[in-house]
Structure formats: structure tokens, C-alpha cells
Motif scaffolding. Structure first.
Motif, PDB file in Angstrom:
ATOM      1  N   VAL A 273      31.580 -74.841 -47.305  1.00 46.88           N
ATOM      2  CA  VAL A 273      31.037 -76.247 -46.773  1.00 46.88           C
ATOM      3  C   VAL A 273      29.558 -76.330 -46.122  1.00 46.88           C
ATOM      4  CG1 VAL A 273      31.641 -77.912 -44.779  1.00 46.88           C
ATOM      5  CG2 VAL A 273      33.510 -76.512 -45.790  1.00 46.88           C
ATOM      6  N   GLU A 274      29.079 -77.262 -46.604  1.00 46.08           N
ATOM      7  CA  GLU A 274      27.585 -77.738 -45.951  1.00 46.08           C
ATOM      8  C   GLU A 274      27.977 -78.439 -44.674  1.00 46.08           C
ATOM      9  OE1 GLU A 274      23.543 -79.408 -47.627  1.00 46.08           O
ATOM     10  OE2 GLU A 274      25.464 -80.687 -48.024  1.00 46.08           O
ATOM     11  N   LEU A 275      27.771 -77.809 -43.627  1.00 42.61           N
ATOM     12  CA  LEU A 275      28.198 -78.279 -42.337  1.00 42.61           C
ATOM     13  C   LEU A 275      27.032 -78.774 -41.324  1.00 42.61           C
ATOM     14  CD1 LEU A 275      30.812 -78.583 -40.733  1.00 42.61           C
ATOM     15  CD2 LEU A 275      30.201 -76.465 -39.676  1.00 42.61           C
ATOM     16  N   THR A 276      27.079 -79.704 -40.663  1.00 39.73           N
ATOM     17  CA  THR A 276      25.895 -80.266 -39.978  1.00 39.73           C
ATOM     18  C   THR A 276      26.651 -80.467 -38.536  1.00 39.73           C
ATOM     19  OG1 THR A 276      24.770 -81.644 -41.685  1.00 39.73           O
ATOM     20  CG2 THR A 276      24.315 -82.346 -39.414  1.00 39.73           C
ATOM     21  N   CYS A 277      25.903 -80.039 -37.655  1.00 38.80           N
ATOM     22  CA  CYS A 277      26.183 -79.944 -36.413  1.00 38.80           C
ATOM     23  C   CYS A 277      25.425 -81.336 -35.618  1.00 38.80           C
ATOM     24  CB  CYS A 277      25.799 -78.922 -35.404  1.00 38.80           C
ATOM     25  SG  CYS A 277      26.149 -78.829 -33.766  1.00 38.80           S
ATOM     26  N   LEU A 278      26.454 -81.990 -34.910  1.00 38.73           N
ATOM     27  CA  LEU A 278      25.799 -83.335 -34.395  1.00 38.73           C
ATOM     28  C   LEU A 278      24.882 -83.240 -33.336  1.00 38.73           C
ATOM     29  CD1 LEU A 278      29.188 -85.488 -34.073  1.00 38.73           C
ATOM     30  CD2 LEU A 278      27.303 -86.064 -35.532  1.00 38.73           C
ATOM     31  N   ALA A 279      23.751 -84.010 -33.679  1.00 34.21           N
ATOM     32  CA  ALA A 279      22.424 -83.924 -32.654  1.00 34.21           C
ATOM     33  C   ALA A 279      23.137 -83.974 -31.109  1.00 34.21           C
ATOM     34  CB  ALA A 279      21.446 -85.014 -32.886  1.00 34.21           C
ATOM     35  N   SER A 280      24.163 -84.781 -30.980  1.00 33.12           N
ATOM     36  CA  SER A 280      24.710 -85.106 -29.756  1.00 33.12           C
ATOM     37  C   SER A 280      25.642 -83.991 -29.258  1.00 33.12           C
ATOM     38  CB  SER A 280      25.437 -86.369 -29.823  1.00 33.12           C
ATOM     39  OG  SER A 280      26.503 -86.354 -30.834  1.00 33.12           O
ATOM     40  N   CYS A 281      25.880 -83.126 -30.197  1.00 27.48           N
ATOM     41  CA  CYS A 281      26.781 -81.902 -29.561  1.00 27.48           C
ATOM     42  C   CYS A 281      26.212 -81.202 -28.320  1.00 27.48           C
ATOM     43  CB  CYS A 281      26.955 -80.982 -30.636  1.00 27.48           C
ATOM     44  SG  CYS A 281      28.179 -79.654 -30.357  1.00 27.48           S
ATOM     45  N   VAL A 353      31.530 -77.841 -50.603  1.00 31.15           N
ATOM     46  CA  VAL A 353      30.760 -77.522 -52.015  1.00 31.15           C
ATOM     47  C   VAL A 353      31.466 -76.558 -52.959  1.00 31.15           C
ATOM     48  CG1 VAL A 353      28.270 -77.682 -50.910  1.00 31.15           C
ATOM     49  CG2 VAL A 353      29.494 -75.732 -50.759  1.00 31.15           C
ATOM     50  N   SER A 354      32.430 -76.124 -52.407  1.00 34.46           N
ATOM     51  CA  SER A 354      33.628 -75.545 -53.070  1.00 34.46           C
ATOM     52  C   SER A 354      34.923 -75.203 -52.426  1.00 34.46           C
ATOM     53  CB  SER A 354      33.235 -73.985 -53.508  1.00 34.46           C
ATOM     54  OG  SER A 354      34.279 -73.163 -54.210  1.00 34.46           O
ATOM     55  N   LEU A 374      24.270 -75.336 -54.793  1.00 33.43           N
ATOM     56  CA  LEU A 374      25.357 -76.020 -55.218  1.00 33.43           C
ATOM     57  C   LEU A 374      25.054 -77.271 -54.112  1.00 33.43           C
ATOM     58  CD1 LEU A 374      27.692 -75.808 -57.058  1.00 33.43           C
ATOM     59  CD2 LEU A 374      28.813 -74.784 -55.453  1.00 33.43           C
ATOM     60  N   ALA A 375      24.724 -76.929 -52.964  1.00 33.63           N
ATOM     61  CA  ALA A 375      24.720 -78.103 -52.147  1.00 33.63           C
ATOM     62  C   ALA A 375      23.678 -79.096 -52.426  1.00 33.63           C
ATOM     63  CB  ALA A 375      24.669 -77.539 -50.561  1.00 33.63           C
ATOM     64  N   GLY A 376      22.754 -78.867 -52.999  1.00 31.46           N
ATOM     65  CA  GLY A 376      21.666 -79.614 -53.396  1.00 31.46           C
ATOM     66  C   GLY A 376      21.502 -79.994 -54.849  1.00 31.46           C
ATOM     67  N   ILE A 383      27.901 -77.685 -62.481  1.00 35.38           N
ATOM     68  CA  ILE A 383      29.029 -76.728 -63.558  1.00 35.38           C
ATOM     69  C   ILE A 383      28.256 -75.380 -63.583  1.00 35.38           C
ATOM     70  CG2 ILE A 383      30.007 -76.802 -65.754  1.00 35.38           C
ATOM     71  CD1 ILE A 383      31.130 -78.771 -63.813  1.00 35.38           C
ATOM     72  N   PRO A 384      26.816 -75.392 -64.214  1.00 33.16           N
ATOM     73  CA  PRO A 384      26.312 -73.911 -64.143  1.00 33.16           C
ATOM     74  C   PRO A 384      26.390 -73.011 -62.896  1.00 33.16           C
ATOM     75  CG  PRO A 384      24.941 -75.651 -65.055  1.00 33.16           C
ATOM     76  CD  PRO A 384      25.989 -76.428 -64.342  1.00 33.16           C
ATOM     77  N   VAL A 385      26.339 -73.691 -61.690  1.00 32.99           N
ATOM     78  CA  VAL A 385      26.419 -72.748 -60.719  1.00 32.99           C
ATOM     79  C   VAL A 385      27.765 -72.420 -60.375  1.00 32.99           C
ATOM     80  CG1 VAL A 385      25.601 -72.923 -58.128  1.00 32.99           C
ATOM     81  CG2 VAL A 385      24.169 -74.167 -59.859  1.00 32.99           C
TER      82      VAL A 385
END
Length: 638
Positions: A273-281, A353-354, A374-376, A383-385
Motif C-alpha cells: 500500500v502507498e500510505l499517507t499519514c494525515l497532516a492532522s495526525c 499497489v498490490s 508501481l506506485a507512480g 503490467i511490466p512491473v
């Protein structure tokens, strides 16, 4: 195309009341909701629009204790109506719901400023400015704000017109295949049996389809379909759908499972997973943190494994692995929401991402670099990745469907292009899950390794002509699928990098290299057996005459047999291959006019005594040249 609108906002800001005013439908159906005056579960409604169109609506609870229900509803919506009460303004769940919508990838919506009949004009203007300022850094920065009153009806016509216009201009992108319906309700309907409901987020269902509830794998067949209370034969993506599943009890299914067609989803215990931590966390997310993970309509406990750092700070994004106690079924690009284990609050979210994660060593760039790519990656670069990450295991067409954002036709064309340009290889045309592909870089590496394995065999066994296919399959090919191993061999043979003589494999340049004394022994033995013909000397006598043990002579005997010059008739008896071939020709000639042959016939044909005749007869039986019937032989070829 069907469109689903969802509400969002703090408790008691009038979401359910507003929907009732717009549609005439009360989304609070539970006794407890009526009694307490708050929304607890998801509610569903629809609004008819000009042009015979219908807008599906999901009403979500606003209480902080029921945010998990809100996430389950928001996972299926196309755009949001953020509801803010004019007398209270922005509140905690206003913020959290908006953050959840952002994490789920919702990019469109509008704002309903409710309860305007409870404030004066000056207060209303102040609240509008406050709301606009707060939303200026969100995806609703340019969203129109509609002051409304569900009690007096003020502003409702303008809101309805805006919703109609939004439906006209909004074009949601949905896959037309890979049908998926995350289940949000399971109940029994009298006269029908078990029914599940949800928003069909991709593909379509039709009456009579075989379906599977993932991840458990519960199977059924669609008996009836309904959408907004009306029976339909087909339900497309983007429509609220009720599915009647015969043969199942309510306890066989649960919210969070995904209804799909058989063989289309592949539950896994690990997702990348491409994970983003909230700025408000309020704090960072540490490696191995236990969290509440939300995907579709399912909430489950999981752990986050950070791959390139010890903690994810507020505002940061990173590739991580999410590991579950029970398998989860997802698709590349799906959105997810992460809430802290305690205290419960939304802290992060991201994109899969997978959904078929593999073991990745932390802080190891070779494993991390493909995941970052893969994320970008653009849609046609995925497919190749994915094939690269799959390694020698390869990927079936069905798995590539969930590992990419491509529909089946697009995927088929992309794979053909990839194979034509040398980026991938089709190694199995008839696999259990359909065609199987392996990255060309993996195929090339494996071919090099196979050639190296054959070269190493030649070095270990210089007197042997080569290695058998069976030996290579059980050795080098042990960790590969039989189809891939066969593909590698055939490609090497076709390109001339490997040579084959029946079941024997060798490098084209390989020649049996014998030391001078072994070469001399070879010629001596060959002379002995050529002279002996069909009445060769006993092995013991040959070895004694040469002052050798069998262990010393065995490699040379093996060379003679590999080269087809000598035949081992029994344990201690060898003979000239040319002499034996002449014998078989005589036997074949005999059977041209005879149906059976007894030992005395054979002795006459071969001119042999019983001492030699019996071993030859038994050897020909073993080699399936003849078959014994009682005391006589018949010719197998006949």
C-alpha cells in the motif's frame, strides 16, 4: 451512467433530514435510530431527476462512534454533499469525514449549509466565510455552498438543480468488467430468502450469474436483482443493487465481504500500500503498529509494516505492507482508510499497489524499488512491473486483471504488445487461471541459469554425454512450474543454445573428454565386445584380464552405452550394440511369417546356446521388443 451521492458531516447537522426533504425517503429505518434521533447505520435513498435519470444516495452516520459505518458508505460514492449546520459550523466529524473522503479519492462535491432558519443573516454570512476558508485547501475548495432549510424548504430547489447539473457533467470512471459489490447489508426478505445490498463499484451483474462472496468463497447464483426497489435483469456499475442469493442463510454472509464472479478475486494476507499519514495526525505511525483497516465496506484489524523507515510522520507518504489476520480481497488502485487502534480516529489512508503482496526485506532497495515504481506508474506501465515482482511464478491473466487498472480488452492488447516487443513471455496457454505470463528479464535470467547448470554438470561428469530432462526437471526445475521449465528448454533448443539427443541434454560444444588411459580403455573394451559379438565374455573375466575393478571401469562403460556402442543385457553381461541390432533384425524377419516364437526357435535363429539365449530373450521382453505369453514370445510391433 449511474451516479451515487453520499453525505458527510457531524452528528445532528441534518443529513438525514435533508435527504428526506429532497427525496421524501426517511433513511433512518431502525427502531433504535427513531428512538435516539440519530443515524446509526447506513441509509439509502434515490432522487429522480429530469430526463428520466435517478441519483442514488447513501446517508452516513455522523456520530464519532459510527465512523466505521460512514467509511463503509463512503467507499461506494462518486461525489459528496458535505452537510454543515449553520448554527454550529465546522465540528470534529466535519473534519474527519472530509479527510476520509479525501483519502478515498473523492474529488467532487458541494456543500449544504443546513438549519439556516435557526440563524440570522449576519451569522449565516459569517459561517459561510468560515466554511469557505476551511475548504480552501481541500478538494471542495471551489465547491458551491447552498444555504438550505429542510423545515421551510428554503434553498432546496437551488440544491436540487445543482445536483442535477453535477450528475449531468460528472463522468465517473468505472471498469466495465471485474464485477464487484462490497456488501453493506445482509437480511432476509419474506418470499425471497437471503438478500445482500451494496454499490456495484465495477462490472455488472445479471440474473442467473454464478457469484462468490470473497474472501470466504461462499457460492450462490443470482435469483433476483433489484435497484431502488425495482426488479431488474441487469445491474450496471455505479448502481445501488440488492441481490437475492438462494441456498444461503444470513449467517453465511457478512458486511465487508465482496460479491464477485467466480475466479476473479484472489484473497491475500498481505497488501502493498502507498500510505499517507494525515497532516492532522497528532503523532507518527510506527513500524508494526496495529490499526483498524477499512477497505470497501470491511473493517478489520491489521498491522502496518514500514519498509524504508521506522515511522511515518504526519504529512509523509511511503510504501508499506499491511498484514491481516484473515485474507482480504482487493484490486490495484483501491482506496483504503486507516484508523488508530486507540483512541479511535482516522490517521492515514492510501492506495493499493498490490493486493497480492510478497515478502519484502526491509531497507532492501532491490525489493523496494519496483514497488515505488508501481506506485507512480502510468496505466500502461503497471503490467511490466507486476510481472517483474512476480518473478518465476509469473502471473495469470486473471491475476493481472486485479493487479492492474486495465479492462480485459486493454490488458489483452497490452500483453500482446509486451510479448511482441520482448518484454514478456507467454509460458502457459491453458493454465487453471488462464494464460500465464513471465517477465522477459526473468526468462532470460532463468535460461542463463539453466545453461550454467548444464555446464556445471559437464564439468562434474566429463565422461557423460549430457544430463537427462528428468534430472534437470528434478534439480534445476524443482522450484519452477512444469510449463515454465518446458518453455525454457524449448526456447534454448530452438535458439541452438542447448542440444538434445532423445532425453539427453547437453551444450552444443560439449564433447566427452577422456584422459588418454580412459580413451585407450574405451578402444580396448569396444574391441573385446565387437569381437565377442552375441557371445561376449563375462564382465568378471573382462575386468580380470585388464586388472581393473568395475568402479574404475564404470565411467568408460557408461560412455560406451551413452554413445550407443554397447548394450547392457544383464548385470554382468554386455554386448556389441551392432551385434544386438542384427539379432533384433533376425527376430523381426522371423515374425514376418510366424506368430509365435519359443526358446528353441530363438536359439536356431540366433545360433546361440541356452546360456546366451535366455538373457537375450529376457532383455528383449524388458525393452518391449517381444512379449512373453506362457513359454512363447510374440512380436510387440506386430
Amino acid at each position: 451512467m449511474p451516479v451515487i451521492m453520499g453525505t458527510a458531516g457531524h452528528i445532528d447537522h441534518g443529513k438525514t433530514t435533508l435527504i428526506k426533504a429532497l427525496t421524501g425517503i426517511d433513511c433512518d429505518r431502525l427502531v433504535e435510530e427513531k428512538k435516539r434521533g440519530i443515524t446509526i447505520e447506513l441509509g439509502f435513498a434515490f432522487m429522480d431527476l429530469p430526463g428520466d435519470r435517478r441519483l442514488g444516495i447513501i446517508d452516513v452516520p455522523g456520530h464519532e462512534r459510527f465512523v466505521k459505518n460512514m467509511v463503509a458508505g463512503a467507499a461506494g460514492i462518486d461525489f459528496v454533499t458535505l452537510v454543515i449546520a449553520a448554527d454550529e459550523g465546522i465540528m470534529p466529524q466535519t473534519r474527519e469525514h472530509l479527510e476520509i473522503c479525501t483519502l478515498l479519492g473523492i474529488k467532487t462535491g458541494l456543500v449544504a449549509l443546513t438549519k439556516i432558519d435557526m440563524v440570522d443573516e449576519e451569522w449565516l454570512e459569517m459561517v459561510k466565510e468560515d466554511v469557505a476558508g476551511y475548504l480552501s485547501t481541500t478538494f471542495l475548495a471551489d465547491a458551491p455552498i447552498f444555504p438550505v432549510s429542510a423545515h421551510t424548504g428554503q434553498g432546496l430547489d437551488a440544491l436540487k438543480s445543482a445536483l442535477s447539473e453535477l450528475v449531468d457533467t460528472y463522468q465517473p470512471r468505472r471498469r466495465s468488467d471485474l464485477a464487484r459489490l462490497p456488501i453493506d447489508r445482509v437480511f432476509t426478505l419474506k418470499g425471497y430468502g437471503t438478500v445482500v445490498t451494496g454499490t456495484l463499484i465495477a462490472g455488472s451483474f445479471k440474473v442467473g450469474d454464478d457469484v462468490v462472496a470473497y474472501p470466504k468463497g461462499t457460492t450462490s447464483k443470482i435469483r433476483n436483482l433489484q435497484s431502488h426497489g425495482q426488479p431488474v435483469q441487469v445491474s450496471p456499475a455505479g448502481r445501488r443493487t440488492a441481490v437475492n442469493l438462494p441456498g444461503l442463510e444470513v449467517d453465511d454472509l457478512e458486511r465487508g465481504e465482496v460479491l464477485a464472479l467466480p475466479g476473479t478475486l484472489f484473497p491475500s494476507l498481505v497488501w502493498d500500500v502507498e500510505l499517507t499519514c494525515l497532516a492532522s495526525c497528532p503523532r507518527s505511525i510506527k513500524h508494526r503498529t496495529e490499526i483498524h483497516f477499512h477497505h470497501g465496506t470491511r473493517e478489520t484489524l491489521a498491522r502496518i509494516f514500514l519498509l524504508d523507515r521506522e515511522k511515518l510522520e504526519p504529512g509523509e507518504t511511503a510504501i508499506c505492507q499491511v498484514r491481516f489476520a484473515e485474507p482480504m480481497a482487493g484490486v490495484f488502485g483501491d482506496r483504503c482508510v486507516v484508523r488508530a487502534y486507540s483512541p479511535l480516529r482516522t490517521v492515514a489512508g492510501g492506495r493499493i499497489v498490490s493486493p497480492l503482496g510478497r515478502k519484502v526485506k526491509r531497507f532492501a532497495e532491490p525489493g523496494l524499488e519496483p514497488l515505488r515504481r508501481l506506485a507512480g506508474a502510468a496505466r500502461d506501465e503497471v503490467i511490466p512491473v507486476q510481472l517483474e515482482l512476480a518473478g518465476a511464478e509469473g502471473l495469470s491473466f486473471a491475476r493481472l486483471m486485479v493487479l492492474s487498472d486495465l479492462e480485459s480488452r486493454e490488458l489483452d492488447k497490452a500483453l500482446k504488445r509486451l510479448c511482441d516487443t520482448g518484454g514478456a513471455a507467454l509460458v502457459d496457454r491453458e493454465g487453471r487461471e488462464g494464460r500465464t505470463f513471465v517477465a522477459a528479464s526473468v526468462v532470460n535470467r532463468l535460461m542463463d541459469e539453466l545453461l550454467a547448470a548444464v555446464a556445471a554438470f559437464h564439468k562434474r561428469e566429463p565422461l557423460k554425454q549430457g544430463v537427462t530432462r528428468g534430472e534437470m526437471a528434478s534439480g534445476f526445475g524443482r522450484g519452477l512450474s512444469p510449463k515454465l521449465f518446458h518453455f525454457l528448454l524449448e526456447r534454448l533448443l530452438k535458439t541452438g543454445k542447448l542440444a538434445a539427443e532423445q532425453e539427453m541434454l547437453r551444450l552444443p560444444e560439449h564433447k566427452v573428454s577422456m584422459a588418454s588411459d580412459q580413451a585407450k580403455l574405451r578402444d580396448t573394451l569396444l574391441g573385446i565386445y565387437d569381437t565377442g559379438g552375441l557371445t561376449p565374455p563375462n564382465l568378471k573375466d573382462v575386468l580380470e584380464s585388464l586388472n581393473l575393478t568395475f568402479k574404475e571401469a564404470q565411467p568408460v562403460y557408461k560412455v560406451l552405452m551413452d554413445q550407443g556402442l554397447v548394450v547392457r543385457i544383464k548385470e554382468d553381461m554386455f554386448c556389441s550394440a551392432a551385434a544386438f541390432k542384427e539379432l533384433v533384425a533376425k527376430v523381426a524377419a522371423y515374425f514376418e511369417t510366424a506368430r509365435e516364437m519359443d526358446p528353441s526357435n530363438f536359439k536356431d535363429i540366433a545360433g546361440l546356446s541356452r546360456k546366451f539365449a535366455i538373457p537375450y530373450l529376457e532383455y528383449m521382453d524388458k525393452e518391449k521388443i517381444t512379449v512373453r505369453v506362457g513359454d512363447k514370445r510374440q512380436f510387440r510391433r506386430k
